[in-house]
Design a protein around this motif. Structure first.
Motif: not given
Length: 286
Positions: A181-192, A213-220, A223-228
């Motif tokens: 993830s990256v701070h200040a992303m304005t598109t939700r395209t980050a891949s974790l 987290s603003s740049g991270v899609p809901d499904e990602e 999965a991150a929350v499920a991963g810890g």
């Protein structure tokens, strides 16, 4: 309900294998929107004030902190206050008296040994004040308007073995990790990097925090929350909602001069964003 602490909320979330959302606030409208959105879906939240926000407010931390504490004390859901991305010792010393229960001390821009030494000193000061303290290892990037480093570049991500040593020798209560993830992303395209996140969760015995987290899609995020991940930081998404709603209102009402009208539109848009994130990522009570 009485103001709670970040440590309590994160500990509870981690035990339940979920996460608590932490929203960065800049204005009174931000904090009102976060509380309203959280109340509407009955979710606990953390109100975060960053060192940049304090600088924006003329270097005065108390006005926004006092307002946030008042709003939290009147909220129908548990709310905690967190001082975010602190680099200055003077601000760190003000945290407890200003009502914050926790602080994120950010020396991640320094080489490892300097980061460790600065964080160890900050931990000693914070713990002496009864503060829960978070730090960062790796390069999440995108802060302060600087071009972000490629989140997947060699060396940008948090190394599990280094992180284990850092936590052990610094004494931090939580660690913000760089996993894509990256701070200040304005598109939700980050891949974790979920494999790395799993290895970090195995290596560390403290809660993990996701910044940017603003740049991270809901499904990602799910999965991150499920991963810890036990604490999810959100800031840019609120500013996008606020700015977009105000721009739309003023475009439709070019002669408007009453700030209450367009600020109300912005506040409502931010509250809906809070609701969307809390429900979309599953951070609400079952």
């Amino acid at each position: 309900m009485p103001l709670t602490t970040t440590g309590e909320l994160v500990t509870r979330a981690r035990a339940a294998r979920t996460a608590v959302a932490a929203f960065n606030i800049v204005t009174l409208e931000h904090l009102e929107a976060v509380v309203t959105g959280a109340e509407s879906v009955r979710a606990p939240v953390v109100l975060q004030v960053s060192e940049n926000a304090v600088r924006f407010r003329g270097g005065r931390v108390l006005p926004l902190a006092r307002a946030a504490a008042t709003a939290a004390g009147q909220a129908a859901v548990p709310v905690a206050l967190h001082l975010d991305h602190v680099r200055g010792d003077a601000l760190l010393r003000q945290a407890a008296d200003a009502g914050f229960s926790s602080v994120m001390y950010d020396a991640s821009h320094l080489p490892y040994e300097e980061n460790l030494a600065a964080t160890r000193a900050a931990v000693d000061r914070a713990h002496a004040q009864g503060l829960w303290i978070e730090a960062e290892l790796g390069e999440i990037g995108g802060k302060d308007g600087t071009p972000p480093r490629d989140a997947h570049a060699p060396g940008a991500r948090t190394d599990p073995a280094e992180a284990r040593a850092f936590v052990e020798h610094s004494g931090v209560d939580a660690l913000a990790v760089a996993v894509g993830s990256v701070h200040a992303m304005t598109t939700r395209t980050a891949s974790l990097d979920h494999d790395l996140l799993g290895r970090l969760g195995t290596a560390l015995d403290v809660p993990l925090v996701l910044h940017g987290s603003s740049g991270v899609p809901d499904e990602e995020l799910r999965a991150a929350v499920a991963g810890g991940i036990a604490k999810v930081n959100v800031g840019t998404a609120l500013n996008q909602a606020l700015t977009g709603a105000i721009r739309q209102y003023l475009d439709a009402h070019p002669d408007a001069v009453d700030a209450r009208a367009y600020l109300d539109a912005g506040r409502g848009a931010m509250a809906r964003t809070v609701e969307r994130i809390l429900t979309g990522v599953g951070l609400t009570p079952a």
